[in-house]
Design a protein around this motif. Structure first.
Motif, mmCIF file in Angstrom:
data_model
loop_
_atom_site.group_PDB
_atom_site.id
_atom_site.type_symbol
_atom_site.label_atom_id
_atom_site.label_comp_id
_atom_site.label_asym_id
_atom_site.label_seq_id
_atom_site.Cartn_x
_atom_site.Cartn_y
_atom_site.Cartn_z
ATOM 1 N N UNK A 1 0.837 -1.202 0.000
ATOM 2 C CA UNK A 1 0.000 0.000 0.000
ATOM 3 C C UNK A 1 0.872 1.253 0.000
ATOM 4 N N UNK A 2 1.382 1.609 -1.167
ATOM 5 C CA UNK A 2 2.384 2.673 -1.221
ATOM 6 C C UNK A 2 1.797 4.046 -0.903
ATOM 7 N N UNK A 3 0.548 4.272 -1.262
ATOM 8 C CA UNK A 3 -0.061 5.565 -0.967
ATOM 9 C C UNK A 3 -0.345 5.699 0.539
ATOM 10 N N UNK A 4 -0.875 4.652 1.140
ATOM 11 C CA UNK A 4 -1.114 4.675 2.583
ATOM 12 C C UNK A 4 0.202 4.809 3.341
ATOM 13 N N UNK A 5 1.251 4.164 2.837
ATOM 14 C CA UNK A 5 2.567 4.284 3.468
ATOM 15 C C UNK A 5 3.102 5.700 3.340
ATOM 16 N N UNK A 6 2.913 6.312 2.167
ATOM 17 C CA UNK A 6 3.350 7.692 1.959
ATOM 18 C C UNK A 6 2.643 8.629 2.926
ATOM 19 N N UNK A 7 1.360 8.444 3.101
ATOM 20 C CA UNK A 7 0.602 9.282 4.024
ATOM 21 C C UNK A 7 1.146 9.156 5.442
ATOM 22 N N UNK A 8 1.465 7.952 5.859
ATOM 23 C CA UNK A 8 2.001 7.742 7.198
ATOM 24 C C UNK A 8 3.389 8.358 7.342
ATOM 25 N N UNK A 9 4.221 8.214 6.330
ATOM 26 C CA UNK A 9 5.563 8.802 6.408
ATOM 27 C C UNK A 9 5.476 10.323 6.493
ATOM 28 N N UNK A 10 4.577 10.910 5.755
ATOM 29 C CA UNK A 10 4.393 12.358 5.851
ATOM 30 C C UNK A 10 3.894 12.743 7.239
ATOM 31 N N UNK A 11 3.017 11.919 7.802
ATOM 32 C CA UNK A 11 2.470 12.216 9.121
ATOM 33 C C UNK A 11 3.564 12.237 10.186
ATOM 34 N N UNK A 12 4.539 11.336 10.068
ATOM 35 C CA UNK A 12 5.600 11.276 11.078
ATOM 36 C C UNK A 12 6.819 12.110 10.682
ATOM 37 N N UNK A 13 6.701 12.858 9.588
ATOM 38 C CA UNK A 13 7.727 13.835 9.239
ATOM 39 C C UNK A 13 8.940 13.307 8.507
ATOM 40 N N UNK A 14 8.797 12.196 7.779
ATOM 41 C CA UNK A 14 9.919 11.645 7.018
ATOM 42 C C UNK A 14 9.723 11.967 5.549
ATOM 43 N N UNK A 15 10.682 12.641 4.915
ATOM 44 C CA UNK A 15 10.543 12.985 3.492
ATOM 45 C C UNK A 15 10.412 11.730 2.627
ATOM 46 N N UNK A 16 9.342 11.673 1.850
ATOM 47 C CA UNK A 16 9.088 10.473 1.052
ATOM 48 C C UNK A 16 8.301 10.845 -0.193
ATOM 49 N N UNK A 17 8.305 9.937 -1.157
ATOM 50 C CA UNK A 17 7.610 10.144 -2.416
ATOM 51 C C UNK A 17 7.273 8.796 -3.029
ATOM 52 N N UNK A 18 6.294 8.790 -3.913
ATOM 53 C CA UNK A 18 6.070 7.629 -4.776
ATOM 54 C C UNK A 18 6.932 7.827 -6.014
ATOM 55 N N UNK A 19 7.763 6.848 -6.327
ATOM 56 C CA UNK A 19 8.644 6.901 -7.488
ATOM 57 C C UNK A 19 8.073 6.025 -8.597
ATOM 58 N N UNK A 20 8.161 6.527 -9.819
ATOM 59 C CA UNK A 20 7.617 5.802 -10.973
ATOM 60 C C UNK A 20 8.667 4.936 -11.656
ATOM 61 N N UNK A 21 9.907 4.959 -11.168
ATOM 62 C CA UNK A 21 10.964 4.162 -11.798
ATOM 63 C C UNK A 21 12.002 3.741 -10.769
ATOM 64 N N UNK A 22 12.256 2.441 -10.717
ATOM 65 C CA UNK A 22 13.310 1.902 -9.857
ATOM 66 C C UNK A 22 14.621 1.751 -10.622
ATOM 67 N N UNK A 23 14.705 2.393 -11.795
ATOM 68 C CA UNK A 23 15.913 2.309 -12.601
ATOM 69 C C UNK A 23 15.966 1.023 -13.413
ATOM 70 N N UNK A 24 17.167 0.708 -13.890
ATOM 71 C CA UNK A 24 17.364 -0.514 -14.680
ATOM 72 C C UNK A 24 18.590 -1.292 -14.196
ATOM 73 N N UNK A 25 18.982 -1.021 -12.944
ATOM 74 C CA UNK A 25 20.167 -1.670 -12.377
ATOM 75 C C UNK A 25 19.707 -2.838 -11.490
ATOM 76 N N UNK A 26 20.511 -3.254 -10.554
ATOM 77 C CA UNK A 26 20.222 -4.457 -9.771
ATOM 78 C C UNK A 26 18.998 -4.269 -8.876
ATOM 79 N N UNK A 27 18.725 -3.054 -8.422
ATOM 80 C CA UNK A 27 17.537 -2.820 -7.601
ATOM 81 C C UNK A 27 16.271 -3.185 -8.363
#
Length: 217
Positions: free
Chosen positions: A119-145
């Protein structure tokens, strides 16, 4: 039965002596264990193919209900909740075994992409609530990650682990990696708190919430 959680990070790569993803995973696991969660951790090699194989073995052994894989995205200033894994390996730098695949499939014949089942959107909302800079990313790159992210979602879609939730998160450099503060960084303890929060939300949330977190480019 308690929810079984698997957290993974990576070994150092790209000439770095540490990888904060593995450090943050260990700290998050300790926090979650103290809170009563059943948590296993795994350090993945930064190697195409091998990393996916090590992850697959751990999935078969541990049979987790929730998998959160974590990597380092140097230069990003926020924790990135990755939305999409794509079926491509295209290495800008060699991996730790010297491999540099170009335009190769992670899984031959696999679908073009998978979405995270966390639940990435619900997680983002919680991270914002506790003051941790966060975002939904549309690309994890093309490397090992991205390679690991795609391999994970393939396993959760077609393997014996169907029904388990899984996804990928990128964290910034740790401050010790950029002592001159030339690029953004995040304290490893902060990243660990974020990972623990994502796990708590993912365990407690059946679906996700509708919330704008897209990108214009």
């Amino acid at each position: 039965m308690p929810t079984k959680i698997l957290l993974t990070g990576f070994e150092p790569f790209g000439g770095q002596s540490i990888n904060p993803s593995w450090q943050a995973v260990q700290l998050a696991a300790a926090e979650l264990t103290d809170a009563g969660y059943v948590v296993h951790t795994l350090e993945l090699p930064c190697v195409f193919g091998q990393s996916a194989g090590v992850l697959s073995s751990a999935l078969n052994e541990e049979r987790p209900d929730l998998v959160l894989c974590v990597g380092q995205a140097g230069g990003r200033g926020r924790l990135s909740l990755e939305r999409v894994a794509i079926n491509i390996d295209d290495a800008r730098i060699p991996d730790n075994a010297g491999n540099s695949p170009v335009d190769s499939a992670v899984v031959d014949g696999g679908p073009a992409a998978y979405f995270s089942s966390l639940p990435i959107k619900a997680s983002l909302l919680e991270l914002r609530r506790i003051g941790i800079p966060a975002e939904v990313s549309q690309s994890a790159g093309t490397y090992v990650c991205n390679h690991v992210f795609y391999a994970l979602m393939q396993e959760l879609q077609y393997g014996v682990h169907r029904g388990a939730k899984g996804g990928f998160v990128h964290i910034p450099f740790s401050p010790e990696q950029v002592p001159d503060s030339s690029v953004a960084s995040m304290e490893t303890t902060t990243a660990a708190s974020a990972l623990a929060a994502i796990v708590r939300v993912s365990v407690a949330t059946g679906g996700d919430i509708a919330m704008a977190a897209g990108a214009t480019h």
